[in-house]
Design an enzyme around this catalytic site. Structure first.
Site, mmCIF file in Angstrom:
data_model
loop_
_atom_site.group_PDB
_atom_site.id
_atom_site.type_symbol
_atom_site.label_atom_id
_atom_site.label_comp_id
_atom_site.label_asym_id
_atom_site.label_seq_id
_atom_site.Cartn_x
_atom_site.Cartn_y
_atom_site.Cartn_z
ATOM 1 N N GLU A 194 1.137 -1.182 8.288
ATOM 2 C CA GLU A 194 0.329 -0.048 8.737
ATOM 3 C C GLU A 194 0.204 0.096 10.255
ATOM 4 O O GLU A 194 0.573 1.119 10.837
ATOM 5 C CB GLU A 194 -1.067 -0.167 8.112
ATOM 6 C CG GLU A 194 -2.092 0.830 8.597
ATOM 7 C CD GLU A 194 -1.775 2.263 8.212
ATOM 8 O OE1 GLU A 194 -1.456 2.490 7.038
ATOM 9 O OE2 GLU A 194 -1.844 3.162 9.072
ATOM 10 N N LYS A 240 16.304 -10.506 -10.169
ATOM 11 C CA LYS A 240 17.458 -11.295 -9.692
ATOM 12 C C LYS A 240 18.028 -12.163 -10.823
ATOM 13 O O LYS A 240 18.975 -12.906 -10.611
ATOM 14 C CB LYS A 240 17.029 -12.167 -8.516
ATOM 15 C CG LYS A 240 16.739 -11.334 -7.260
ATOM 16 C CD LYS A 240 16.279 -12.211 -6.125
ATOM 17 C CE LYS A 240 16.088 -11.376 -4.869
ATOM 18 N NZ LYS A 240 15.324 -12.105 -3.853
ATOM 19 N N GLN A 253 0.788 -1.241 0.000
ATOM 20 C CA GLN A 253 0.000 0.000 0.000
ATOM 21 C C GLN A 253 0.819 1.290 0.000
ATOM 22 O O GLN A 253 0.510 2.223 -0.746
ATOM 23 C CB GLN A 253 -0.952 0.017 1.211
ATOM 24 C CG GLN A 253 -1.864 1.217 1.194
ATOM 25 C CD GLN A 253 -2.770 1.377 2.393
ATOM 26 O OE1 GLN A 253 -3.272 2.460 2.644
ATOM 27 N NE2 GLN A 253 -3.026 0.319 3.142
ATOM 28 N N GLY A 303 -7.958 20.793 19.154
ATOM 29 C CA GLY A 303 -7.606 22.199 19.345
ATOM 30 C C GLY A 303 -8.173 22.755 20.634
ATOM 31 O O GLY A 303 -8.622 22.010 21.511
ATOM 32 N N GLY A 304 -8.185 24.055 20.746
ATOM 33 C CA GLY A 304 -8.643 24.692 21.975
ATOM 34 C C GLY A 304 -10.152 24.847 22.057
ATOM 35 O O GLY A 304 -10.670 25.351 23.055
ATOM 36 N N ASP A 333 0.590 3.912 5.948
ATOM 37 C CA ASP A 333 0.861 3.560 4.554
ATOM 38 C C ASP A 333 0.579 4.731 3.607
ATOM 39 O O ASP A 333 1.479 5.296 3.000
ATOM 40 C CB ASP A 333 0.001 2.373 4.137
ATOM 41 C CG ASP A 333 0.583 1.054 4.627
ATOM 42 O OD1 ASP A 333 1.793 1.000 4.864
ATOM 43 O OD2 ASP A 333 -0.176 0.089 4.757
HETATM 44 N N1 CAO Z 1 12.116 -9.847 -9.002
HETATM 45 C C1 CAO Z 1 12.792 -10.617 -8.132
HETATM 46 N N2 CAO Z 1 12.690 -10.518 -6.785
HETATM 47 C C2 CAO Z 1 11.814 -9.604 -6.316
HETATM 48 C C3 CAO Z 1 11.069 -8.763 -7.158
HETATM 49 C C4 CAO Z 1 11.245 -8.921 -8.566
HETATM 50 N N3 CAO Z 1 10.579 -8.170 -9.448
HETATM 51 N N4 CAO Z 1 10.302 -7.981 -6.388
HETATM 52 C C5 CAO Z 1 10.559 -8.305 -5.112
HETATM 53 N N5 CAO Z 1 11.468 -9.291 -5.060
HETATM 54 C C6 CAO Z 1 12.045 -9.924 -3.884
HETATM 55 C C7 CAO Z 1 12.838 -8.972 -3.032
HETATM 56 O O1 CAO Z 1 14.090 -8.745 -3.576
HETATM 57 C C8 CAO Z 1 12.896 -9.745 -1.718
HETATM 58 O O2 CAO Z 1 13.911 -10.705 -1.800
HETATM 59 P P1 CAO Z 1 15.033 -10.913 -0.647
HETATM 60 O O3 CAO Z 1 14.297 -11.004 0.644
HETATM 61 O O4 CAO Z 1 15.696 -12.186 -1.063
HETATM 62 O O5 CAO Z 1 15.923 -9.749 -0.692
HETATM 63 C C9 CAO Z 1 11.573 -10.479 -1.703
HETATM 64 O O6 CAO Z 1 11.021 -10.343 -3.017
HETATM 65 C C10 CAO Z 1 10.557 -9.989 -0.725
HETATM 66 O O7 CAO Z 1 10.521 -8.562 -0.682
HETATM 67 P P2 CAO Z 1 10.077 -7.839 0.650
HETATM 68 O O8 CAO Z 1 10.914 -8.368 1.783
HETATM 69 O O9 CAO Z 1 10.068 -6.390 0.443
HETATM 70 O O10 CAO Z 1 8.566 -8.350 0.804
HETATM 71 P P3 CAO Z 1 7.833 -8.982 2.069
HETATM 72 O O11 CAO Z 1 6.507 -9.414 1.567
HETATM 73 O O12 CAO Z 1 8.647 -10.010 2.751
HETATM 74 O O13 CAO Z 1 7.664 -7.759 3.077
HETATM 75 C C11 CAO Z 1 6.935 -5.531 3.655
HETATM 76 C C12 CAO Z 1 6.668 -6.799 2.831
HETATM 77 C C13 CAO Z 1 5.892 -4.519 3.250
HETATM 78 C C14 CAO Z 1 6.784 -5.868 5.146
HETATM 79 C C15 CAO Z 1 8.348 -5.018 3.386
HETATM 80 O O14 CAO Z 1 8.526 -4.847 2.001
HETATM 81 C C16 CAO Z 1 8.646 -3.701 4.101
HETATM 82 O O15 CAO Z 1 8.910 -3.654 5.295
HETATM 83 N N6 CAO Z 1 8.664 -2.605 3.333
HETATM 84 C C17 CAO Z 1 8.998 -1.278 3.850
HETATM 85 C C18 CAO Z 1 7.908 -0.710 4.701
HETATM 86 C C19 CAO Z 1 6.593 -0.630 3.978
HETATM 87 O O16 CAO Z 1 6.451 -0.078 2.911
HETATM 88 N N7 CAO Z 1 5.579 -1.152 4.638
HETATM 89 C C20 CAO Z 1 4.206 -0.911 4.215
HETATM 90 C C21 CAO Z 1 3.692 -1.963 3.405
HETATM 91 S S1 CAO Z 1 1.999 -1.682 3.107
HETATM 92 O O17 CAO Z 1 1.252 -2.132 4.483
#
Ligand code: CAO
Length: 424
Positions: free
Chosen positions: A138, A74, A16, A246-247, A167
């Site tokens: 979030e 990758k 998001q 506010g106040g 978010d």
């Molecule tokens: N090709 C190949 N690999 C890809 C890719 C693509 N096009 N897109 C994503 N990936 C891979 C990433 O490189 C990552 O790999 P590694 O862990 O090996 O480095 C993997 O997919 C997972 O990515 P991620 O860790 O960002 O995703 P997640 O689902 O595990 O976590 C989230 C999600 C939101 C918790 C995390 O991305 C985060 O903390 N983001 C920053 C804060 C944020 O924006 N939070 C709000 C999210 S909305 O509620």
């Protein structure tokens, strides 16, 4: 011509926070190319699915006006294409978990080397420090940014709010950072790194609560209801129920029908300037001049009594009648509107804030359009892309691949299967 026409965004965002940022930029006219993992895409495409087989509302409502390219970042060939995208784009936006972009081999130094004009914009849960490696969603941001500790009633637990301030709020912050960096680039010719942490974004939106924290150190917060109720204050800004920030004291009050309608309520502010008309309306004209009621400081320890009297009046009317009566008197009130009422609101539809969108997989759905209106750059809502819908188009039109070179990439396995199109 749209405000951001000519700006090309490499949209590496998901879920998001990041997508709300790039959707705004797309509405302002930027060409937003969303990079998604082949065959999988943004995880939200298949979360909270309501129409089997179709992209979810979670995805479609956050990804309007974008193009989608499937790309394995990758994979060797995928990295070649990503490098070309970095060369051709102005801004790269990402909200991966901390370190994920570096692990792909695209550090800020590398990106800056490939394209010194590139702006890299990132959302993370926390800024540098103790928690910088944490993944954040979030509600975690709402809790760590001060919102939860100040939301709810004093005698209840901390509460998260339905407004997605962690978010979408951080997405808004990042969008401002991006256009600011684009503006600076006009003069410097150089890109820069733009970072927005969700904790910081939430805290920024809780600014008045840190104001109160410091006022609390000087004495009780007299405009808080708990002051009049004789409840002692602790060390930190307390939860203030529905007190206004506010106040000018305000509260949510019941209106006619509240017994069966969970949203038959109004927000009512006892603005000092209209204290007289309020007293007349609720049948307490004597409060206008009475000792203990005539001035705001005198009233602060009687808010329960005063709002009970106002509520006895609002309960005789609907929330809309309260608004019709109070508005001409400049008494600030607001009906509690449900999502159903907002979705059906003709005024919001007329301004394009609520829109109907056609989608090839789901049919028509309701979405929220651009909430920011530019008179010279009106935003038109275009449905979200199907996964990989624009892979070939971007490879050829944006990156200039053709002939054998294009075939090599399409067959490399780095860009997914041959693409679906809107027509099937
Ligand atoms: N090709 C190949 N690999 C890809 C890719 C693509 N096009 N897109 C994503 N990936 C891979 C990433 O490189 C990552 O790999 P590694 O862990 O090996 O480095 C993997 O997919 C997972 O990515 P991620 O860790 O960002 O995703 P997640 O689902 O595990 O976590 C989230 C999600 C939101 C918790 C995390 O991305 C985060 O903390 N983001 C920053 C804060 C944020 O924006 N939070 C709000 C999210 S909305 O509620």
């Amino acid at each position: 011509m749209k405000a951001l026409e000519g700006v090309r965004i490499l949209d590496f965002t998901h879920v998001q926070s990041g997508p709300t940022c790039t959707q705004l930029l797309a509405w302002f006219g930027a060409d937003v190319i969303k990079v998604e993992r082949p065959g999988v895409g943004d995880a939200t495409r298949k979360q909270l699915v309501d129409v089997p087989g179709a992209d979810s509302l979670y995805f479609t409502m956050l990804n309007h006006n974008k193009r989608s390219i499937e790309l394995n970042s990758k994979h060797g060939t995928g990295q070649e294409v990503l490098t070309r995208l970095i060369e051709e784009c102005d801004v790269m936006v990402e909200n991966f978990a901390p370190g994920a972009l570096d692990r792909m081999g695209f550090t800020w130094e590398r990106i800056h080397e490939i394209n010194p004009r590139m702006i890299l914009a990132s959302i993370k849960g926390f800024g540098p420090g103790q928690y910088e490696d944490c993944k954040v969603y979030e509600n975690v941001a709402q809790c760590s940014g001060g919102s939860a500790s100040t939301t709810g009633f004093p005698d209840g637990p901390p509460l998260v709010t339905g407004a997605q301030i962690g978010d979408s709020g951080t997405g808004l912050h990042l969008a401002l950072g991006i256009v600011t960096a684009l503006y600076q680039r006009e003069r410097s010719g150089r890109g820069q790194k733009v970072s927005a942490a969700m904790q910081d974004g939430v805290l920024n939106l809780c600014r008045v609560k840190m104001r109160d924290q410091q006022r609390l150190m000087a004495g009780p917060l007299e405009e808080y209801s708990q002051y009049g109720e004789g409840l002692p204050f602790g060390e930190a800004t307390p939860r203030a129920g529905n007190d206004s920030g506010g106040g000018q004291p305000g509260r949510i009050l019941r209106c006619r029908g509240w017994e069966t309608d969970p949203n038959a309520y109004t927000y009512f502010i006892t603005q000092t300037a209209v204290w007289g008309p309020i007293c007349d309306l609720i049948g307490r004209p004597e409060w206008k001049d009475a000792k203990g009621y005539a001035t705001l400081p005198e009233r602060l320890d009687k808010l329960d009594e005063i709002f009970d009297a106002i509520e006895a009046w609002t309960m005789t009317l609907t929330k809309f009648e309260v608004m019709e009566i109070c508005n001409p008197l400049n008494i600030p009130v607001g009906p509690i509107l449900s999502m159903k009422e907002l979705m059906e609101d003709e005024g919001l539809r007329a301004t394009g804030t609520v829109v109907d969108v056609d989608h090839p997989e789901r049919g028509s759905y309701v979405s929220i359009g651009c909430p920011i209106k530019l008179s010279d750059s009106p935003a038109e809502v275009v449905r979200s892309p199907l996964l990989g819908e624009h892979t070939e188009e971007v490879l050829s039109d944006v990156l200039g691949y053709s002939g054998e070179d294009l075939d090599r990439i399409l067959e490399s396995g780095a860009v997914g299967q041959p693409k679906r199109t809107a027509s099937g």
